[in-house]
Design an enzyme around this catalytic site. Structure first.
Site, PDB file in Angstrom:
ATOM      1  CE  LYS A  33      -6.211  47.674  34.870  1.00 27.36           C
ATOM      2  NZ  LYS A  33      -6.141  49.149  35.156  1.00 27.36           N
ATOM      3  CE1 TYR A  43      -5.570  44.370  21.937  1.00 25.34           C
ATOM      4  CE2 TYR A  43      -4.349  45.234  23.865  1.00 25.34           C
ATOM      5  CZ  TYR A  43      -5.303  44.329  23.253  1.00 25.34           C
ATOM      6  OH  TYR A  43      -6.189  43.788  23.943  1.00 25.34           O
ATOM      7  CB  ALA A  44       2.857  48.084  19.585  1.00 22.98           C
ATOM      8  N   GLY A  46       2.952  49.489  14.573  1.00 17.79           N
ATOM      9  CA  GLY A  46       4.064  49.984  13.632  1.00 17.79           C
ATOM     10  C   GLY A  46       5.257  49.358  13.796  1.00 17.79           C
ATOM     11  CD  GLU A 112       5.525  54.167  12.631  1.00 20.51           C
ATOM     12  OE1 GLU A 112       5.469  54.856  13.719  1.00 20.51           O
ATOM     13  OE2 GLU A 112       4.892  53.083  12.505  1.00 20.51           O
ATOM     14  CG  HIS A 237      -2.724  56.971  16.157  1.00 14.59           C
ATOM     15  ND1 HIS A 237      -3.274  56.774  14.875  1.00 14.59           N
ATOM     16  CD2 HIS A 237      -1.561  56.272  16.193  1.00 14.59           C
ATOM     17  CE1 HIS A 237      -2.145  56.210  14.026  1.00 14.59           C
ATOM     18  NE2 HIS A 237      -1.326  55.982  15.002  1.00 14.59           N
ATOM     19  NE  ARG A 284       1.460  59.009  15.721  1.00 10.38           N
ATOM     20  CZ  ARG A 284       1.845  57.739  16.354  1.00 10.38           C
ATOM     21  NH1 ARG A 284       1.607  57.472  17.510  1.00 10.38           N
ATOM     22  NH2 ARG A 284       2.372  56.710  15.682  1.00 10.38           N
ATOM     23  CG  HIS A 345      -2.094  56.228  20.261  1.00 12.20           C
ATOM     24  ND1 HIS A 345      -2.484  55.120  19.935  1.00 12.20           N
ATOM     25  CD2 HIS A 345      -0.855  56.099  19.744  1.00 12.20           C
ATOM     26  CE1 HIS A 345      -1.510  54.364  19.606  1.00 12.20           C
ATOM     27  NE2 HIS A 345      -0.437  54.966  19.194  1.00 12.20           N
ATOM     28  CD  GLU A 369       1.191  55.301  26.920  1.00  7.20           C
ATOM     29  OE1 GLU A 369       1.171  54.236  26.377  1.00  7.20           O
ATOM     30  OE2 GLU A 369       0.162  56.052  27.016  1.00  7.20           O
ATOM     31  NE  ARG A 380       4.086  58.006  21.478  1.00  8.12           N
ATOM     32  CZ  ARG A 380       3.645  56.632  20.643  1.00  8.12           C
ATOM     33  NH1 ARG A 380       4.746  55.990  20.753  1.00  8.12           N
ATOM     34  NH2 ARG A 380       2.842  56.732  20.208  1.00  8.12           N
ATOM     35  CB  SER A 385       6.342  54.778  23.462  1.00 15.14           C
ATOM     36  OG  SER A 385       5.397  54.325  22.393  1.00 15.14           O
ATOM     37  CG  LEU A 386       6.711  49.551  21.383  1.00 13.84           C
ATOM     38  CD1 LEU A 386       6.806  48.729  19.920  1.00 13.84           C
ATOM     39  CD2 LEU A 386       6.066  48.732  22.570  1.00 13.84           C
TER      40      LEU A 386
HETATM   41  P1  FAD Z   1       1.883  48.747  28.876  1.00 19.31           P
HETATM   42  O1  FAD Z   1       2.364  48.088  27.612  1.00 19.31           O
HETATM   43  O2  FAD Z   1       0.379  49.311  28.505  1.00 19.31           O
HETATM   44  O3  FAD Z   1       1.716  47.676  30.086  1.00 19.31           O
HETATM   45  C1  FAD Z   1       0.992  48.188  31.434  1.00 19.31           C
HETATM   46  C2  FAD Z   1       0.752  47.055  32.111  1.00 19.31           C
HETATM   47  O4  FAD Z   1       0.259  47.422  33.533  1.00 19.31           O
HETATM   48  C3  FAD Z   1      -0.346  46.106  31.739  1.00 19.31           C
HETATM   49  O5  FAD Z   1       0.177  44.977  31.908  1.00 19.31           O
HETATM   50  C4  FAD Z   1      -1.434  46.571  32.748  1.00 19.31           C
HETATM   51  O6  FAD Z   1      -2.303  45.360  32.539  1.00 19.31           O
HETATM   52  C5  FAD Z   1      -0.550  46.621  34.034  1.00 19.31           C
HETATM   53  N1  FAD Z   1      -1.387  47.443  35.010  1.00 19.31           N
HETATM   54  C6  FAD Z   1      -1.901  48.748  34.776  1.00 19.31           C
HETATM   55  N2  FAD Z   1      -2.477  49.119  35.728  1.00 19.31           N
HETATM   56  C7  FAD Z   1      -2.081  48.344  36.707  1.00 19.31           C
HETATM   57  C8  FAD Z   1      -2.409  48.159  38.081  1.00 19.31           C
HETATM   58  N3  FAD Z   1      -2.986  48.965  38.924  1.00 19.31           N
HETATM   59  N4  FAD Z   1      -1.869  47.039  38.729  1.00 19.31           N
HETATM   60  C9  FAD Z   1      -1.346  46.086  37.955  1.00 19.31           C
HETATM   61  N5  FAD Z   1      -0.953  45.933  36.675  1.00 19.31           N
HETATM   62  C10 FAD Z   1      -1.493  47.192  36.018  1.00 19.31           C
HETATM   63  N6  FAD Z   1       4.377  52.463  20.501  1.00 19.31           N
HETATM   64  C11 FAD Z   1       5.440  52.073  19.774  1.00 19.31           C
HETATM   65  O7  FAD Z   1       6.619  52.592  19.954  1.00 19.31           O
HETATM   66  N7  FAD Z   1       5.303  51.460  18.317  1.00 19.31           N
HETATM   67  C12 FAD Z   1       4.047  51.146  18.048  1.00 19.31           C
HETATM   68  O8  FAD Z   1       3.997  50.635  16.620  1.00 19.31           O
HETATM   69  C13 FAD Z   1       2.854  51.549  18.912  1.00 19.31           C
HETATM   70  N8  FAD Z   1       1.590  51.212  18.270  1.00 19.31           N
HETATM   71  C14 FAD Z   1       0.643  51.348  19.389  1.00 19.31           C
HETATM   72  C15 FAD Z   1      -0.662  50.900  19.068  1.00 19.31           C
HETATM   73  C16 FAD Z   1      -1.620  50.732  19.723  1.00 19.31           C
HETATM   74  C17 FAD Z   1      -2.922  50.548  19.399  1.00 19.31           C
HETATM   75  C18 FAD Z   1      -1.453  51.429  21.022  1.00 19.31           C
HETATM   76  C19 FAD Z   1      -2.464  51.531  21.960  1.00 19.31           C
HETATM   77  C20 FAD Z   1      -0.216  51.830  21.456  1.00 19.31           C
HETATM   78  C21 FAD Z   1       0.899  51.822  20.543  1.00 19.31           C
HETATM   79  N9  FAD Z   1       2.171  52.260  20.898  1.00 19.31           N
HETATM   80  C22 FAD Z   1       3.139  51.913  19.986  1.00 19.31           C
HETATM   81  C23 FAD Z   1       2.527  52.977  22.276  1.00 19.31           C
HETATM   82  C24 FAD Z   1       3.070  51.613  23.059  1.00 19.31           C
HETATM   83  O9  FAD Z   1       2.236  50.431  22.745  1.00 19.31           O
HETATM   84  C25 FAD Z   1       2.887  51.836  24.557  1.00 19.31           C
HETATM   85  O10 FAD Z   1       3.401  53.075  24.944  1.00 19.31           O
HETATM   86  C26 FAD Z   1       3.841  51.038  25.338  1.00 19.31           C
HETATM   87  O11 FAD Z   1       3.659  49.769  24.817  1.00 19.31           O
HETATM   88  C27 FAD Z   1       3.549  51.197  26.833  1.00 19.31           C
HETATM   89  O12 FAD Z   1       4.153  50.190  27.331  1.00 19.31           O
HETATM   90  P2  FAD Z   1       4.332  50.160  28.980  1.00 19.31           P
HETATM   91  O13 FAD Z   1       5.143  48.783  29.303  1.00 19.31           O
HETATM   92  O14 FAD Z   1       4.797  51.359  29.660  1.00 19.31           O
HETATM   93  O15 FAD Z   1       2.724  49.655  29.383  1.00 19.31           O
HETATM   94  C1  SIN Z   2       1.167  53.165  14.673  1.00 20.75           C
HETATM   95  O1  SIN Z   2       1.448  51.930  14.361  1.00 20.75           O
HETATM   96  O2  SIN Z   2       0.603  53.799  13.951  1.00 20.75           O
HETATM   97  C2  SIN Z   2       1.346  53.357  16.214  1.00 20.75           C
HETATM   98  C3  SIN Z   2       2.641  53.917  16.354  1.00 20.75           C
HETATM   99  C4  SIN Z   2       2.954  54.559  17.560  1.00 20.75           C
HETATM  100  O3  SIN Z   2       2.159  54.681  18.181  1.00 20.75           O
HETATM  101  O4  SIN Z   2       4.089  54.694  17.996  1.00 20.75           O
END
Ligand code: FAD
Ligand code: SIN
Length: 549
Positions: A33, A43-44, A46, A112, A237, A284, A345, A369, A380, A385-386
């Site tokens: 997107k 933005y992850a 931890g 954590e 969160h 959490r 979150h 996610e 969770r 989730s990573l």
């Molecule tokens: P994302 O990484 O969100 O990627 C989704 C992608 O899809 C993006 O590139 C987006 O632009 C694209 N997209 C969305 N809609 C469309 C569309 N309609 N068309 C085309 N592209 C689209 N988890 C952990 O395990 N450890 C951590 O430390 C942690 N820290 C976090 C900190 C923050 C601030 C946040 C917000 C989350 C954190 N999480 C953490 C949760 C974790 O980051 C996410 O759950 C995980 O990264 C999701 O990965 P994903 O590949 O499913 O989605």
């Molecule tokens: C955090 O670093 O607190 C986020 C970790 C997560 O969402 O899994």
């Protein structure tokens, strides 16, 4: 019209891991997107949970995940995820992620909430950025992967779009209609489509998520006939940075793992009242509700996180991102308390997918996610989730390879172009944009951390109305990215609220005042398919026959 063996929608950890490995089998289009670098992944903070220490055991990671999930985890999905941790860390290291090490050279492990051992592998407090960089680099150097940035999936292409509709019960996915930044719509066709569009934090007023997190994939899949589940379990969160101007960013749980204490506005450390044993390191849902309760009792908009008792140099070294970001907002965390508030979150529910990330739509897979893999249940566990995103993206490819799905799937070329005949009316748009603010506010006030039957009912009534208006507007209008996102958050806000009304108990992240206890009768997933809700027994392999019909 563009044609590929694989289409990957989303460039976070789930999408890019899939793309890198899928490219060994065929041509891949990554549609994303915004820029490739933008995702929740980046933005992850931890890190990634994995059993690394010899004192730690896979079954402990498994048990901790089940405990957080409050009875709704699918055990096989959790087992697979916990087992695969070390392999995923190794793969990421090979792909260039330089995880923090101890002086002796072993991986440094953080702690954590909800984890009985230190098992969070990390890169300081910017693990996501390090992972995203490594994955994007890897993808960019692969000539079999074609990148489409600033391109937004707007709807999946299924049998419903065929000129001669032959919908016989089972639905097949043929690709996706894509809107680019010039508002042109292109038909992308594929044999296999992976939804990896991430979360939906942007449905709520306060969130740790970036702007991309509008749940597009879940909304698209639902419209196409996919079963979605457990959407009532939105994770808040406990600690997003609070600022009266509305700025929010995550203050990692790892900082509580390092010893930070939560204090109310009187300076009292309050977690011992709510969870005497685990205190700040409770799951959490418990911490977020404790904060919510203290804020309500004191009538204040935030509480505080206190790390001032720790060695300042160590704090700066371990949490450079948090230290510098707080400093840029005028708080020196080595000397001052950090104002914090809970914020939306992570969505534990999503498109229902089995152990191979397969959905109930043929040739459509969902991972990360956007999917409900069964790992998270009703809540969770931090930093799972990573890992989850990587694991299920890779199991799907194993299935595709083993069952030779690429050989049997074909590219459907009779798909018509998108009908883009609407006209844009600016005045109407201004009116509709009010809806977005209203959705944010309703979801925050009525479908937040603590829920109440009457409030959910009011929210449902209003959200249904807004959703109807938006659907009507959508049909008449020349579409834009903002309108598609609005349509998606509107649909999902209805689905989340209906799911929350449907579940008459409190469990994990879903807390409802009228039903404050867990109820065995609700030891089930809540599934929405074909416009109706189903209570589904927790199914370790993903689907039941109900979903295959
Ligand atoms: P994302 O990484 O969100 O990627 C989704 C992608 O899809 C993006 O590139 C987006 O632009 C694209 N997209 C969305 N809609 C469309 C569309 N309609 N068309 C085309 N592209 C689209 N988890 C952990 O395990 N450890 C951590 O430390 C942690 N820290 C976090 C900190 C923050 C601030 C946040 C917000 C989350 C954190 N999480 C953490 C949760 C974790 O980051 C996410 O759950 C995980 O990264 C999701 O990965 P994903 O590949 O499913 O989605
Ligand atoms: C955090 O670093 O607190 C986020 C970790 C997560 O969402 O899994």
């Amino acid at each position: 019209m563009k044609k590929y063996d694989f289409i990957v929608i989303g460039s976070g950890i789930a999408g890019l891991t899939f793309a890198i490995k899928a490219a060994e089998m065929g041509s891949v289009a990554v549609i994303t997107k915004e820029k490739m670098f933008e995702s929740n992944t980046r933005y992850a903070q931890g890190g990634i949970a994995s059993v690394i220490d010899k004192e730690d055991k896979t079954y402990l990671h498994f048990e901790d995940t089940l405990k957080a999930g409050a009875g709704l985890c699918h055990k096989n999905a959790v087992k697979l995820t916990a087992q695969k941790g070390p392999e995923m860390i190794k793969l990421l290291s090979e792909w260039g992620v330089d995880f923090d090490k101890t002086k002796s050279g072993s991986l440094e492990l953080g702690r954590e909430g909800g984890h009985s051992k230190s098992r969070i592998v990390h890169v300081h407090d910017y693990t996501g950025k390090a992972i995203q960089e490594a994955l994007v680099n890897k993808v960019r150097e692969n000539s079999n992967i074609h990148i489409f940035e600033n391109c937004m999936g707007l709807d999946l292409i299924t049998d419903h779009h065929l000129p001669e509709k032959t919908i016989s019960g089972s639905i097949t996915c043929y690709g996706v209609y894509v809107l680019d930044k010039n508002n042109e719509i292109t038909t992308f066709l594929s044999k296999i489509t992976l939804l990896a569009t991430g979360g939906m934090g942007k449905i709520y007023l306060h969130t740790t998520n970036p702007a991309i997190a509008t749940g597009d994939g879940v909304a698209m899949a639902y419209r196409a006939g996919a079963a979605v589940g457990n959407l009532e379990f939105m994770q808040f969160h406990p600690t997003a940075f609070y600022d009266s101007s509305g700025i929010r960013f995550l203050v990692s749980e790892a900082i509580r793992g390092f010893g930070a204490i939560l204090r109310n506005n009187k300076g009292e450390a309050f977690m011992k009242k709510y969870s005497p044993e685990l205190k700040e390191l409770s799951p959490r849902d418990i911490v977020a509700r404790a904060i919510d309760s203290e804020m309500k009792k004191e009538g204040k908009p935030n509480v505080f996180l206190d790390i001032t008792h720790k060695n300042p140099n160590l704090v700066k070294e371990k949490f450079p991102l948090i230290y510098n970001t707080c400093l840029s907002y005028g708080i020196n965390i080595t000397k001052e308390l950090i104002p914090v508030v809970p914020a939306a979150h992570y969505q534990c529910g999503g498109v229902i997918a089995d152990l191979n990330a397969a959905t109930n739509i043929n040739n459509l897979f969902a991972s990360g996610e956007a999917a409900m893999s069964g790992v998270n249940g009703a809540n969770r566990l931090a930093s799972n989730s990573l890992l989850e995103g990587m694991v299920f993206s890779l199991t799907s490819l194993k299935l595709i390879k083993d069952k030779k799905i690429l050989n049997s799937a074909k590219i459907e070329t009779s798909i018509p172009d998108w009908d883009d005949s609407g006209t844009f009316d600016e005045k109407e748009w201004i009116y509709i944009s009010h809806d977005k603010r209203e959705i944010h506010q309703i979801m925050w006030d009525y479908v937040g951390i603590v829920r109440k039957d009457l409030r959910l009912e009011r929210a449902c009534n209003r959200l249904n109305l807004i959703n109807k208006e938006i659907e009507e507007f959508y049909k008449k209008t020349k579409i834009t990215k903002a309108l598609i996102e609005l349509r998606n958050i509107s649909l999902l806000s209805v689905l989340i609220t209906q799911s929350a009304r449907f579940r008459k108990e409190s469990r994990g992240l879903h807390y409802i005042i009228e039903y404050p206890e867990k109820n065995e009768e609700w030891l089930v997933d809540t599934i929405k398919i074909n416009n109706r809700f189903i209570k589904r027994p927790i199914n370790d392999d993903g689907f039941t026959s109900i979903l295959r019909k």
